[in-house]
Write a protein that holds these residues in place. Sequence first.
Motif, PDB file in Angstrom:
ATOM      1  N   GLY A  27      12.376   7.069  -6.377  1.00 33.12           N
ATOM      2  CA  GLY A  27      12.675   7.667  -5.087  1.00 33.12           C
ATOM      3  C   GLY A  27      13.328   6.681  -4.146  1.00 33.12           C
ATOM      4  N   LYS A  28      12.979   6.797  -2.876  1.00 31.34           N
ATOM      5  CA  LYS A  28      13.577   5.955  -1.848  1.00 31.34           C
ATOM      6  C   LYS A  28      13.054   4.526  -1.914  1.00 31.34           C
ATOM      7  N   HIS A  29      13.914   3.613  -1.517  1.00 32.57           N
ATOM      8  CA  HIS A  29      13.585   2.193  -1.404  1.00 32.57           C
ATOM      9  C   HIS A  29      12.490   2.014  -0.354  1.00 32.57           C
TER      10      HIS A  29
ATOM     11  N   CYS B 159       7.891  -3.118   2.182  1.00 37.75           N
ATOM     12  CA  CYS B 159       7.899  -4.346   1.372  1.00 37.75           C
ATOM     13  C   CYS B 159       9.309  -4.772   0.991  1.00 37.75           C
ATOM     14  N   ASP B 160      10.319  -4.078   1.469  1.00 42.43           N
ATOM     15  CA  ASP B 160      11.727  -4.361   1.199  1.00 42.43           C
ATOM     16  C   ASP B 160      12.048  -4.283  -0.292  1.00 42.43           C
TER      17      ASP B 160
ATOM     18  N   GLN C 253       9.309   4.627  -3.595  1.00 44.23           N
ATOM     19  CA  GLN C 253       8.404   5.774  -3.618  1.00 44.23           C
ATOM     20  C   GLN C 253       8.722   6.623  -4.838  1.00 44.23           C
ATOM     21  N   LEU C 254       7.698   7.048  -5.510  1.00 41.41           N
ATOM     22  CA  LEU C 254       7.862   7.827  -6.726  1.00 41.41           C
ATOM     23  C   LEU C 254       8.017   9.300  -6.367  1.00 41.41           C
TER      24      LEU C 254
ATOM     25  N   ARG D 246       0.817  -1.211   0.000  1.00 43.79           N
ATOM     26  CA  ARG D 246       0.000   0.000   0.000  1.00 43.79           C
ATOM     27  C   ARG D 246       0.845   1.253   0.000  1.00 43.79           C
ATOM     28  N   ARG D 247       2.013   1.191   0.557  1.00 40.66           N
ATOM     29  CA  ARG D 247       2.840   2.395   0.668  1.00 40.66           C
ATOM     30  C   ARG D 247       3.432   2.799  -0.676  1.00 40.66           C
ATOM     31  N   CYS D 248       3.959   1.833  -1.423  1.00 40.99           N
ATOM     32  CA  CYS D 248       4.624   2.168  -2.697  1.00 40.99           C
ATOM     33  C   CYS D 248       3.767   1.797  -3.907  1.00 40.99           C
TER      34      CYS D 248
END
Length: 102
Positions: free
Chosen positions: A51-53, A57-58, A39-40, A31-33
């Motif tokens: 964006g950031k890893h 969800c690793d 992250q976009l 749900r986060r990415c």
Amino acid sequence: MTLPLLASTTLALITISYIGVCAVSPWKSCRRCDGLGFQLTHTRRGKPKRGKHCRRCDGNGIRIRRGRHLYHLWVRTYRTGRAADEAAAKTPGANSRKTSTT
């Protein structure tokens, strides 16, 4: 149907269907990415860039469902208990004590 019977039937139907979903598809998108694994973000010109890893969800973009996670915890606990019981059963003299008569 009375209201309590209808509510319990509905709850049982929802539970059984969720168990089926967890059995058929144990993974769902993060749900986060949004399933990307990161992250976009956007540049100053508005172009999307990586964006950031995603730590949740690793970086895979998928996560295990809560029901499947609870099932894995239950199985691990059950197997640990079974292994301890079998080890105790294999130990000679663990179940019965011999008392010496003097």
